[in-house]
Scaffold this motif. Structure first.
Motif, short mmCIF file in Angstrom:
data_model
loop_
_atom_site.label_atom_id
_atom_site.label_comp_id
_atom_site.label_asym_id
_atom_site.label_seq_id
_atom_site.Cartn_x
_atom_site.Cartn_y
_atom_site.Cartn_z
N LEU A 1 40.65 3.03 30.58
CA LEU A 1 40.64 2.58 31.97
C LEU A 1 41.08 3.72 32.87
N VAL A 2 40.41 3.85 34.03
CA VAL A 2 40.83 4.81 35.05
C VAL A 2 41.12 4.03 36.33
N ILE A 3 42.28 4.29 36.91
CA ILE A 3 42.62 3.71 38.21
C ILE A 3 42.81 4.90 39.15
N SER A 4 41.90 5.02 40.13
CA SER A 4 41.90 6.22 40.96
C SER A 4 41.97 5.88 42.45
N ASP A 5 42.73 6.68 43.16
CA ASP A 5 42.75 6.60 44.61
C ASP A 5 41.42 7.13 45.15
N TRP A 6 41.01 6.66 46.29
CA TRP A 6 39.77 7.12 46.92
C TRP A 6 40.02 8.45 47.64
N ASN A 7 41.04 8.48 48.49
CA ASN A 7 41.26 9.64 49.37
C ASN A 7 42.15 10.69 48.72
N MET A 8 41.51 11.73 48.18
CA MET A 8 42.25 12.84 47.58
C MET A 8 41.51 14.13 47.91
N GLU A 9 42.25 15.23 47.87
CA GLU A 9 41.67 16.56 48.01
C GLU A 9 41.99 17.34 46.75
N PRO A 10 41.22 18.28 46.28
CA PRO A 10 39.91 18.67 46.82
C PRO A 10 38.77 17.76 46.35
N MET A 11 39.00 16.92 45.33
CA MET A 11 37.95 16.03 44.85
C MET A 11 38.38 14.58 45.06
N SER A 12 37.58 13.84 45.81
CA SER A 12 37.91 12.44 46.10
C SER A 12 37.69 11.55 44.88
N GLY A 13 38.21 10.35 44.97
CA GLY A 13 38.00 9.38 43.90
C GLY A 13 36.52 9.06 43.73
N LEU A 14 35.79 9.03 44.84
CA LEU A 14 34.35 8.75 44.77
C LEU A 14 33.62 9.88 44.05
N GLU A 15 34.00 11.11 44.34
CA GLU A 15 33.38 12.26 43.65
C GLU A 15 33.71 12.24 42.16
N LEU A 16 34.96 11.88 41.83
CA LEU A 16 35.36 11.75 40.43
C LEU A 16 34.53 10.66 39.75
N LEU A 17 34.38 9.53 40.41
CA LEU A 17 33.60 8.42 39.86
C LEU A 17 32.16 8.86 39.57
N LYS A 18 31.56 9.57 40.51
CA LYS A 18 30.18 10.05 40.32
C LYS A 18 30.07 11.00 39.13
N LEU A 19 31.07 11.90 38.99
CA LEU A 19 31.09 12.81 37.85
C LEU A 19 31.20 12.06 36.53
N VAL A 20 32.10 11.07 36.50
CA VAL A 20 32.33 10.27 35.29
C VAL A 20 31.06 9.50 34.92
N ARG A 21 30.43 8.88 35.91
CA ARG A 21 29.23 8.08 35.63
C ARG A 21 28.05 8.96 35.22
N ALA A 22 28.05 10.24 35.60
CA ALA A 22 26.97 11.15 35.23
C ALA A 22 27.19 11.78 33.86
N ASP A 23 28.38 11.60 33.31
CA ASP A 23 28.74 12.20 32.02
C ASP A 23 28.51 11.18 30.90
N ASN A 24 27.58 11.48 30.00
CA ASN A 24 27.23 10.53 28.94
C ASN A 24 28.42 10.09 28.09
N ALA A 25 29.38 10.99 27.89
CA ALA A 25 30.53 10.68 27.05
C ALA A 25 31.53 9.77 27.78
N LEU A 26 31.48 9.76 29.12
CA LEU A 26 32.49 9.05 29.91
C LEU A 26 31.96 7.87 30.71
N LYS A 27 30.64 7.77 30.83
CA LYS A 27 30.08 6.83 31.81
C LYS A 27 30.44 5.37 31.58
N GLY A 28 30.87 5.01 30.36
CA GLY A 28 31.21 3.63 30.09
C GLY A 28 32.66 3.25 30.37
#
Length: 123
Positions: free
Chosen positions: A52-79
């Motif tokens: 499970l990942v619990i992430s804040d949305w507003n962060m610098e330099p990479m936001s929670g949304l950007e992290l989420l997109k990276l995770v979902r694009a990574d075959n090993a992590l997307k689930g």
């Protein structure tokens, strides 16, 4: 709900990480790691399996949304279940997070019961 799964709490504000960690402890989670931004969270996720990942949305330099997109694009992590935490309940943010593949969404402030309900719905 399996409280033995490793949880990654991501927030650039150490007080918020501590609050979330304490709430997780209250509902039975003990295997908790922290990251202070999206980039370090992604690095940790690539080296360790989290349930499970619990992430804040507003962060610098990479936001929670950007992290989420990276995770979902990574075959090993997307689930991996991903809960986004934010102070803003703007409809467009919820829509953007859903479009990016968020598992659930929590608006601050929240309590242990709310967190438990959100986690139970994704685990």
């Amino acid at each position: 709900m399996d409280t033995s799964v490793p949880v990654l709490v991501v927030d650039d504000y150490s007080t918020m990480r501590r609050i979330i960690k304490n709430l997780l402890n209250q509902i039975g989670f003990t295997n908790i790691e922290e990251a202070d931004n999206g980039a370090s969270a992604y690095d940790k996720m690539r080296g360790h399996k989290f349930g499970l990942v619990i992430s804040d949305w507003n962060m610098e330099p990479m936001s929670g949304l950007e992290l989420l997109k990276l995770v979902r694009a990574d075959n090993a992590l997307k689930g991996v279940p991903f809960i986004m935490v934010t102070a803003e309940s703007k409809t467009e943010n919820v829509i953007a997070a859903k479009a990016a593949g968020v598992s659930n969404y929590i608006v601050k402030p929240f309590n242990a019961e709310t967190l438990k309900t959100k986690i139970a719905s994704v685990l």
